[in-house]
Design a protein around this motif. Structure first.
Motif, PDB file in Angstrom:
ATOM      1  N   GLU A 186       5.900  -5.181  -7.886  1.00 24.21           N
ATOM      2  CA  GLU A 186       6.395  -5.308  -9.244  1.00 24.21           C
ATOM      3  C   GLU A 186       7.917  -6.174  -9.277  1.00 24.21           C
ATOM      4  OE1 GLU A 186       7.600  -2.652 -13.229  1.00 24.21           O
ATOM      5  OE2 GLU A 186       6.962  -1.864 -11.507  1.00 24.21           O
ATOM      6  N   ARG A 187       8.645  -5.928  -8.529  1.00 23.91           N
ATOM      7  CA  ARG A 187       9.519  -6.734  -8.134  1.00 23.91           C
ATOM      8  C   ARG A 187       9.278  -8.276  -8.144  1.00 23.91           C
ATOM      9  NH1 ARG A 187      11.359  -2.205  -4.973  1.00 23.91           N
ATOM     10  NH2 ARG A 187      12.474  -0.415  -6.321  1.00 23.91           N
ATOM     11  N   ILE A 188       8.500  -8.355  -7.082  1.00 23.26           N
ATOM     12  CA  ILE A 188       8.304 -10.017  -6.883  1.00 23.26           C
ATOM     13  C   ILE A 188       7.577 -10.755  -7.818  1.00 23.26           C
ATOM     14  CG2 ILE A 188       8.617  -9.729  -4.432  1.00 23.26           C
ATOM     15  CD1 ILE A 188       5.562 -10.027  -3.853  1.00 23.26           C
ATOM     16  N   GLY A 189       6.937  -9.859  -8.796  1.00 23.07           N
ATOM     17  CA  GLY A 189       5.881 -10.488  -9.984  1.00 23.07           C
ATOM     18  C   GLY A 189       4.591 -10.943  -9.443  1.00 23.07           C
ATOM     19  N   ALA A 190       4.234  -9.799  -8.526  1.00 23.56           N
ATOM     20  CA  ALA A 190       2.867 -10.004  -7.916  1.00 23.56           C
ATOM     21  C   ALA A 190       1.754  -9.616  -9.303  1.00 23.56           C
ATOM     22  CB  ALA A 190       2.653  -9.274  -6.972  1.00 23.56           C
ATOM     23  N   GLU A 191       0.697 -10.269  -9.169  1.00 27.83           N
ATOM     24  CA  GLU A 191      -0.291  -9.805 -10.146  1.00 27.83           C
ATOM     25  C   GLU A 191      -1.192  -8.865  -9.403  1.00 27.83           C
ATOM     26  OE1 GLU A 191      -4.281 -12.185 -12.433  1.00 27.83           O
ATOM     27  OE2 GLU A 191      -2.779 -13.144 -11.209  1.00 27.83           O
ATOM     28  N   LEU A 192      -1.286  -7.719 -10.034  1.00 27.59           N
ATOM     29  CA  LEU A 192      -2.374  -6.777  -9.237  1.00 27.59           C
ATOM     30  C   LEU A 192      -3.801  -6.919  -9.863  1.00 27.59           C
ATOM     31  CD1 LEU A 192      -1.923  -4.426  -7.416  1.00 27.59           C
ATOM     32  CD2 LEU A 192      -1.256  -2.907  -9.264  1.00 27.59           C
ATOM     33  N   LEU A 193      -4.404  -7.221  -9.037  1.00 32.57           N
ATOM     34  CA  LEU A 193      -6.122  -7.338  -9.120  1.00 32.57           C
ATOM     35  C   LEU A 193      -6.919  -6.132  -9.181  1.00 32.57           C
ATOM     36  CD1 LEU A 193      -6.474 -10.712  -7.308  1.00 32.57           C
ATOM     37  CD2 LEU A 193      -5.771 -10.585  -9.664  1.00 32.57           C
ATOM     38  N   VAL A 194      -6.451  -5.463  -8.082  1.00 34.29           N
ATOM     39  CA  VAL A 194      -7.060  -4.163  -8.044  1.00 34.29           C
ATOM     40  C   VAL A 194      -6.299  -2.845  -7.803  1.00 34.29           C
ATOM     41  CG1 VAL A 194      -8.988  -2.737  -6.659  1.00 34.29           C
ATOM     42  CG2 VAL A 194      -9.502  -5.234  -7.127  1.00 34.29           C
TER      43      VAL A 194
ATOM     44  N   ALA B  77      12.068  -0.546   1.895  1.00 34.05           N
ATOM     45  CA  ALA B  77      11.828  -1.319   0.944  1.00 34.05           C
ATOM     46  C   ALA B  77      12.235  -2.694   0.897  1.00 34.05           C
ATOM     47  CB  ALA B  77      12.162  -0.678  -0.310  1.00 34.05           C
ATOM     48  N   ARG B  78      13.565  -2.972   1.383  1.00 33.24           N
ATOM     49  CA  ARG B  78      14.189  -4.384   1.404  1.00 33.24           C
ATOM     50  C   ARG B  78      13.531  -5.008   2.479  1.00 33.24           C
ATOM     51  NH1 ARG B  78      20.608  -4.450   1.800  1.00 33.24           N
ATOM     52  NH2 ARG B  78      20.267  -3.236  -0.029  1.00 33.24           N
ATOM     53  N   ALA B  79      13.283  -4.443   3.586  1.00 35.29           N
ATOM     54  CA  ALA B  79      12.418  -5.189   4.626  1.00 35.29           C
ATOM     55  C   ALA B  79      11.023  -5.703   4.145  1.00 35.29           C
ATOM     56  CB  ALA B  79      12.514  -4.444   6.048  1.00 35.29           C
ATOM     57  N   LEU B  80      10.346  -4.803   3.395  1.00 37.44           N
ATOM     58  CA  LEU B  80       8.904  -5.060   3.002  1.00 37.44           C
ATOM     59  C   LEU B  80       9.210  -6.234   1.776  1.00 37.44           C
ATOM     60  CD1 LEU B  80       6.001  -4.456   2.653  1.00 37.44           C
ATOM     61  CD2 LEU B  80       6.859  -2.903   0.845  1.00 37.44           C
ATOM     62  N   ARG B  81      10.052  -6.221   0.941  1.00 34.01           N
ATOM     63  CA  ARG B  81      10.307  -7.495   0.002  1.00 34.01           C
ATOM     64  C   ARG B  81      10.761  -8.787   0.830  1.00 34.01           C
ATOM     65  NH1 ARG B  81      14.201  -7.625  -5.358  1.00 34.01           N
ATOM     66  NH2 ARG B  81      13.594  -9.375  -5.995  1.00 34.01           N
ATOM     67  N   LYS B  82      11.466  -8.631   1.755  1.00 32.68           N
ATOM     68  CA  LYS B  82      11.662  -9.744   2.578  1.00 32.68           C
ATOM     69  C   LYS B  82      10.558 -10.410   3.257  1.00 32.68           C
ATOM     70  CE  LYS B  82      15.027 -11.561   6.042  1.00 32.68           C
ATOM     71  NZ  LYS B  82      16.052 -11.326   6.843  1.00 32.68           N
TER      72      LYS B  82
ATOM     73  N   MET C  98      10.373  -9.115 -14.379  1.00 33.92           N
ATOM     74  CA  MET C  98       9.375  -9.023 -14.970  1.00 33.92           C
ATOM     75  C   MET C  98       8.021  -8.359 -14.424  1.00 33.92           C
ATOM     76  SD  MET C  98       6.960 -12.436 -15.974  1.00 33.92           S
ATOM     77  CE  MET C  98       6.355 -12.540 -14.067  1.00 33.92           C
ATOM     78  N   THR C  99       7.322  -7.623 -15.225  1.00 32.33           N
ATOM     79  CA  THR C  99       6.125  -6.796 -14.806  1.00 32.33           C
ATOM     80  C   THR C  99       4.844  -7.585 -14.911  1.00 32.33           C
ATOM     81  OG1 THR C  99       7.203  -4.654 -15.636  1.00 32.33           O
ATOM     82  CG2 THR C  99       4.902  -4.787 -14.950  1.00 32.33           C
ATOM     83  N   ALA C 100       4.336  -7.792 -13.331  1.00 31.79           N
ATOM     84  CA  ALA C 100       3.058  -8.611 -13.425  1.00 31.79           C
ATOM     85  C   ALA C 100       2.067  -7.830 -14.117  1.00 31.79           C
ATOM     86  CB  ALA C 100       2.910  -9.122 -12.035  1.00 31.79           C
ATOM     87  N   PRO C 101       0.863  -8.497 -14.624  1.00 32.27           N
ATOM     88  CA  PRO C 101      -0.172  -7.875 -15.227  1.00 32.27           C
ATOM     89  C   PRO C 101      -0.844  -6.860 -14.067  1.00 32.27           C
ATOM     90  CG  PRO C 101      -0.307 -10.209 -15.369  1.00 32.27           C
ATOM     91  CD  PRO C 101       0.698 -10.156 -14.592  1.00 32.27           C
TER      92      PRO C 101
END
Length: 450
Positions: free
Chosen positions: A308-316, A274-279, A1-4
């Motif tokens: 994007e992969r973890i479904g974060a909401e980008l505010l800025v 990237a994998r270490a960052l996501r973890k 899911m792509t976060a806003p």
């Protein structure tokens, strides 16, 4: 899911240079709020993504309001020795009268009735119990802070008394009733409110709380911050070599964040993985995660795709500021945020003061600093449509711009007292510029890095 707000691309690492034709083509729609540059034709400039960047003042507002008001951080009981820089979550009320007994305000003699006085052999020192009462015509040596004997008329200062050949005490200056006696409850009575909720704990607040009998205070806890240092090209020791550079942000960010009131719980070096960052993001329980580098759109810039992969909401997503344009702010969990700093050192400082400082201030319930400005000692050129943050030294009533202002340079900021906020188009000599104090240059608790 792509976060806003998440997008596939991001602006390249920022530079103070601007394509001249691009600059000339950009004009502002008078009906627009200033956030969307449009070409002279009036049509949106689709090939360029900089219109998605947030104006600098707006980015700071978003960061300050990012912690949702419904989320309450539970107050904690903190020892006085650990509470400097925190904000009181409950009032400090007087636990006793201050002073809690009549005390001498000066070294001298406690005297009873009119002089001359017969002086007792033994004096009264601070820390002793209740001394014997005085009778009229009697005096006793007394130290500052000592308990006043019952029936004392006044304290005669040492420099205002003399003794005669018979050992009797005379005053050389008239002494009034109650002179130099601190009466019980002069400063406060038991139950009086000394400090309200929301008070910033300064050294003077520590002293007052201690004097009032407190060992601990109830305060808003420090925001917990985790720093993730990204980049395979970074060295932790020795000279730069073979395309590798020394990591400046790993040593710089933790004390800077502590100076802004945070508790740095971890500093981790992840490289370009990237994998270490996501973890690391999904496993962190920090209130704020700060990443360094990886916010642009290069082949190993993993911050945007991972959010994007973890479904974060980008505010800025990008800020109209130089240096530091590709900074970002995301909500990774309901009660957790991430500030993505550019990898260039001065650009990272810009991101700290633009996004991390307002957010940490809100989490810690600290008051916003009063805005102030000073005239510039010399003109500062501006970016056509971005705010510039320029290191300055404060010289009397002027702000002197410093050299070495490039995004990758720390030489200027290392000698600076503040950053000047230069609006698009620049500022002339003598023109007032808003200033952002650096933590160690500001008065008060900001100098504390522990």
């Amino acid at each position: 899911m792509t976060a806003p707000g998440i997008r596939a691309g991001a602006p390249a690492e920022d530079s103070d240079d601007l394509d001249v034709e691009e600059a000339l083509a950009l004009v502002r729609d008078p009906k627009d709020d200033g956030t969307v540059p449009v070409p002279a034709s009036g049509a949106p400039d689709e090939p360029h993504e900089r219109h998605k960047a947030t104006p600098w003042p707006r980015a700071r507002e978003i960061a300050a309001r990012a912690p949702r008001s419904g989320i309450r951080r539970s107050p904690v009981s903190v020892a006085l020795s650990d509470s400097l820089g925190l904000v009181l979550a409950t009032p400090v009320d007087a636990l006793t009268d201050l002073p809690s007994f009549d005390t001498s305000a000066m070294d001298g003699w406690a005297v009873a009735g009119p002089g001359p006085w017969e002086v007792r052999d033994e004096g009264v020192l601070a820390g002793q119990g209740q001394p014997e009462p005085l009778t009229d015509g009697e005096a006793v040596r007394i130290a500052t802070g000592a308990r006043i004997p019952a029936d004392t008329t006044a304290v005669l200062r040492t420099e205002h008394g003399r003794t005669d050949a018979q050992g009797r005490l005379h005053c050389t200056q008239e002494v009034g009733h109650g002179q130099d006696i601190r009466p019980r409850g002069q400063e406060c009575r038991s139950g009086d409110q000394l400090l309200p909720v929301g008070t910033l704990v300064t050294p003077a607040v520590l002293g007052l709380a201690a004097a009032a009998g407190y060992d601990t205070v109830t305060a808003v806890p420090r925001p917990r911050v985790e720093v993730l240092v990204l980049g395979d090209e970074l060295l932790t020791e020795g000279l730069p070599r073979e395309g590798l550079i020394r990591d400046a942000l790993g040593p710089m960010l933790p004390p800077w964040l502590r100076a802004m009131g945070a508790e740095v719980i971890a500093v981790r070096r992840l490289g370009d993985d990237a994998r270490a960052l996501r973890k690391a993001l999904t496993g962190s329980d920090a209130d704020l995660i700060v990443t360094t580098g990886g916010t642009a759109a290069g082949p190993v810039d993993h911050v945007h795709p991972t959010l994007e992969r973890i479904g974060a909401e980008l505010l800025v997503d990008g800020v109209k500021v130089r240096p530091g344009h590709p900074m970002l702010l995301a909500r990774t969990k309901e009660n957790q945020h991430l500030v993505g700093l550019p990898g260039n050192p001065l650009a990272a400082v810009s991101g700290l003061l633009t996004l991390a400082e307002p957010l940490l201030r809100t989490l810690a319930a600290r008051p916003a600093p009063e805005p102030y400005s000073l005239p510039l000692k010399e003109a500062v050129h501006g970016h056509p449509y971005d705010t510039r943050l320029v290191p300055v030294a404060l010289r009397g009533d002027r702000a002197a711009p410093l050299h070495y202002q490039g995004p990758a340079m720390l030489r200027g900021i290392a000698a600076a007292d503040a950053l000047a906020v230069v609006p698009p188009g620049g500022a002339g000599q003598g023109e007032e510029a808003e200033l952002l104090d650096l933590p160690w240059a500001a008065a008060g608790i900001g100098v504390c890095f522990t």
